[in-house]
Write a protein that holds these residues in place. Structure first.
Motif, short mmCIF file in Angstrom:
data_model
loop_
_atom_site.label_atom_id
_atom_site.label_comp_id
_atom_site.label_asym_id
_atom_site.label_seq_id
_atom_site.Cartn_x
_atom_site.Cartn_y
_atom_site.Cartn_z
N TYR A 105 112.67 15.13 36.01
CA TYR A 105 111.22 15.06 35.88
C TYR A 105 110.79 14.84 34.43
CZ TYR A 105 109.69 15.72 40.65
OH TYR A 105 109.42 15.51 41.97
N GLY A 106 111.65 15.20 33.48
CA GLY A 106 111.36 14.89 32.08
C GLY A 106 111.37 13.39 31.84
N VAL A 107 112.36 12.71 32.41
CA VAL A 107 112.42 11.26 32.32
C VAL A 107 111.22 10.64 33.02
CG1 VAL A 107 113.71 9.23 33.09
CG2 VAL A 107 114.93 11.16 32.09
N ALA A 108 110.87 11.17 34.18
CA ALA A 108 109.73 10.65 34.94
C ALA A 108 108.42 10.81 34.15
CB ALA A 108 109.63 11.35 36.29
N TRP A 109 108.26 11.95 33.51
CA TRP A 109 107.05 12.19 32.74
C TRP A 109 106.95 11.22 31.56
CZ3 TRP A 109 102.52 14.23 33.28
CH2 TRP A 109 101.73 14.51 32.15
N GLY A 110 108.08 10.94 30.93
CA GLY A 110 108.07 10.00 29.81
C GLY A 110 107.75 8.58 30.23
N ARG A 111 107.91 8.26 31.52
CA ARG A 111 107.64 6.93 32.02
C ARG A 111 106.45 6.92 32.98
NH1 ARG A 111 112.03 3.71 31.28
NH2 ARG A 111 111.30 2.30 32.92
N PHE A 112 105.60 7.93 32.89
CA PHE A 112 104.55 8.09 33.90
C PHE A 112 103.62 6.89 33.97
CE2 PHE A 112 100.20 9.47 34.99
CZ PHE A 112 100.44 9.86 36.30
N GLY A 113 103.13 6.42 32.84
CA GLY A 113 102.21 5.29 32.84
C GLY A 113 102.82 4.05 33.45
N ARG A 114 104.06 3.76 33.08
CA ARG A 114 104.76 2.60 33.61
C ARG A 114 105.00 2.74 35.11
NH1 ARG A 114 110.11 0.92 30.45
NH2 ARG A 114 108.60 1.25 28.77
N SER A 115 105.38 3.94 35.52
CA SER A 115 105.65 4.18 36.94
C SER A 115 104.38 4.11 37.78
CB SER A 115 106.31 5.55 37.11
OG SER A 115 107.54 5.62 36.41
N LEU A 116 103.28 4.63 37.23
CA LEU A 116 102.01 4.56 37.95
C LEU A 116 101.58 3.11 38.15
CD1 LEU A 116 99.60 6.03 39.19
CD2 LEU A 116 98.57 6.14 36.90
N TRP A 117 101.74 2.31 37.12
CA TRP A 117 101.37 0.91 37.22
C TRP A 117 102.29 0.18 38.20
CZ3 TRP A 117 97.76 -2.22 37.45
CH2 TRP A 117 97.86 -3.58 37.15
N LEU A 118 103.57 0.52 38.19
CA LEU A 118 104.51 -0.07 39.14
C LEU A 118 104.11 0.27 40.57
CD1 LEU A 118 107.08 -1.51 40.01
CD2 LEU A 118 108.37 0.55 39.43
N MET A 119 103.74 1.51 40.79
CA MET A 119 103.33 1.92 42.13
C MET A 119 102.07 1.17 42.57
SD MET A 119 102.76 5.75 43.60
CE MET A 119 104.53 6.02 43.49
N ILE A 120 101.13 1.01 41.67
CA ILE A 120 99.89 0.29 41.99
C ILE A 120 100.20 -1.16 42.33
CG2 ILE A 120 97.71 -0.55 41.05
CD1 ILE A 120 97.54 2.05 39.43
N LEU A 121 101.07 -1.79 41.55
CA LEU A 121 101.43 -3.19 41.81
C LEU A 121 102.13 -3.33 43.16
CD1 LEU A 121 102.75 -4.43 38.34
CD2 LEU A 121 100.59 -5.04 39.46
#
Length: 339
Positions: A137-153
């Motif tokens: 979850y530390g890795v996920a938090w560091g990539r949150f913005g990118r992951s959120l945008w990926l999910m939206i796309l």
């Protein structure tokens, strides 16, 4: 094999139940076997990671139910003669859509954390590396913005064409039911509407397969959101049938396990209900409400456990497929730690 995450000094060595990661492309049976062995060896970690979105859904649904409970109780006490003020058809409060607007962003944000965390843990496990819940979850938090945008796309890739077809379906149904359409129009339009509906199903399946390894690619290769989608489309090229078959088998196995959980729960609930009848527990009594509350809680926990199992199995399967496709498409033969 015993290994730690070289990028995580705090990770603990874990003995795996397999000797090493596969050195070449795997067949259908090997993909399933690999997924099963990873799940068995890392069950606690995968379940712990998947418990976060499952618990979030549980809390959100419980909060929404608690908000609507006074309305439902008031309607029940009105004995059908209430005024219905502030309530729309079906007994749903008028402010329910606003509540959903608050709940959905919370759920999406949690999934934007869960998907990279689960993908990171599963892909590392497939490479023979054990990471901690905190590290994932530390890795996920560091990539949150990118992951959120990926999910939206990814949602947009699936939903925009479906929305267009859906509007065609609605328009067609309105036309069929209107007085302007005669029997001849209905004869040609109804099959077209059925074909459009089937087209939605086929399109959804195809797109989900093509995007299935976007999150593993995102966390393993450090790609941007759009590059992750492009990478997933490339990696799944000429492999859609095999991926679909693996996913269907994994889904069928998890569905069967979930069905067993639910059947066991209802069997135990039936025994409790028989005991309550024998003890002369009356409807509306304190004991009745306590038993009902325990039953709802128990069923919610069963559904939560089923959700955790399903999420863990799917993310593990996509991690295995991702590495297998890299071996096939990129010619990689070494996906050991550091490979």
């Amino acid at each position: 094999m015993v290994s730690t995450d070289p990028h995580d000094p705090g990770s603990a060595p874990v003995a795996a139940t397999f000797d090493h990661a596969p050195q070449g492309p795997m067949g259908f049976g090997e993909l399933l076997d690999r997924t099963y062995r990873l799940m068995r060896s890392h069950l606690r970690l995968f379940f712990g990671i998947a418990a976060v979105p499952a618990a979030t859904i549980f809390v959100v649904m419980a909060a929404m139910f608690s908000f609507m409970l006074p309305t439902f109780l008031a309607q029940a006490q009105a004995a059908g003669g209430g005024s219905g003020i502030g309530v729309v058809a079906g007994g749903v409060p008028r402010w329910f859509p606003a509540l959903m607007l608050v709940a959905y962003p919370v759920i999406i944000a949690v999934y934007a954390l869960y998907m990279p965390a689960a993908s990171f843990a599963a892909t590392r496990a497939d490479r023979g590396v054990m990471v901690s819940f905190k590290r994932a979850y530390g890795v996920a938090w560091g990539r949150f913005g990118r992951s959120l945008w990926l999910m939206i796309l990814m949602v947009l890739c699936v939903m925009i064409p479906i929305m267009v077809i859906g509007m065609l379906l609605v328009g067609g149904m309105v036309w069929v039911t209107s007085v302007k359409s005669g029997p001849a129009s209905s004869f040609f339009l109804v099959p077209l509407l059925v074909m459009l509906y089937l087209g939605i199903l086929v399109y959804s399946i195809l797109v989900m397969i093509r995007l299935s390894v976007a999150f593993p690619a995102n966390v393993e290769e450090g790609l941007s959101a759009w590059d992750s989608i492009v990478r997933s489309i490339k990696l799944t090229q000429n492999a859609m049938g095999r991926i679909l078959l693996v996913m269907l088998v994994v889904y069928a196995i998890t569905y069967a396990a979930i069905l067993v959980f639910i059947l066991v729960f209802f069997f135990l609930a039936a025994l409790v209900a028989l005991a309550a009848v024998a003890a002369h527990v009356t409807q509306g009594s304190t004991a009745f409400f306590i038993l009902a509350g325990v039953g709802v809680l128990g069923y919610s926990l069963v559904i939560m456990a089923a959700t955790v199992l399903s999420y863990s199995a799917m993310t593990t399967a996509t991690a295995v497929i991702y590495h297998d496709q890299r071996r096939r498409m990129d010619g990689l033969s070494d996906l050991q730690p550091g490979g």
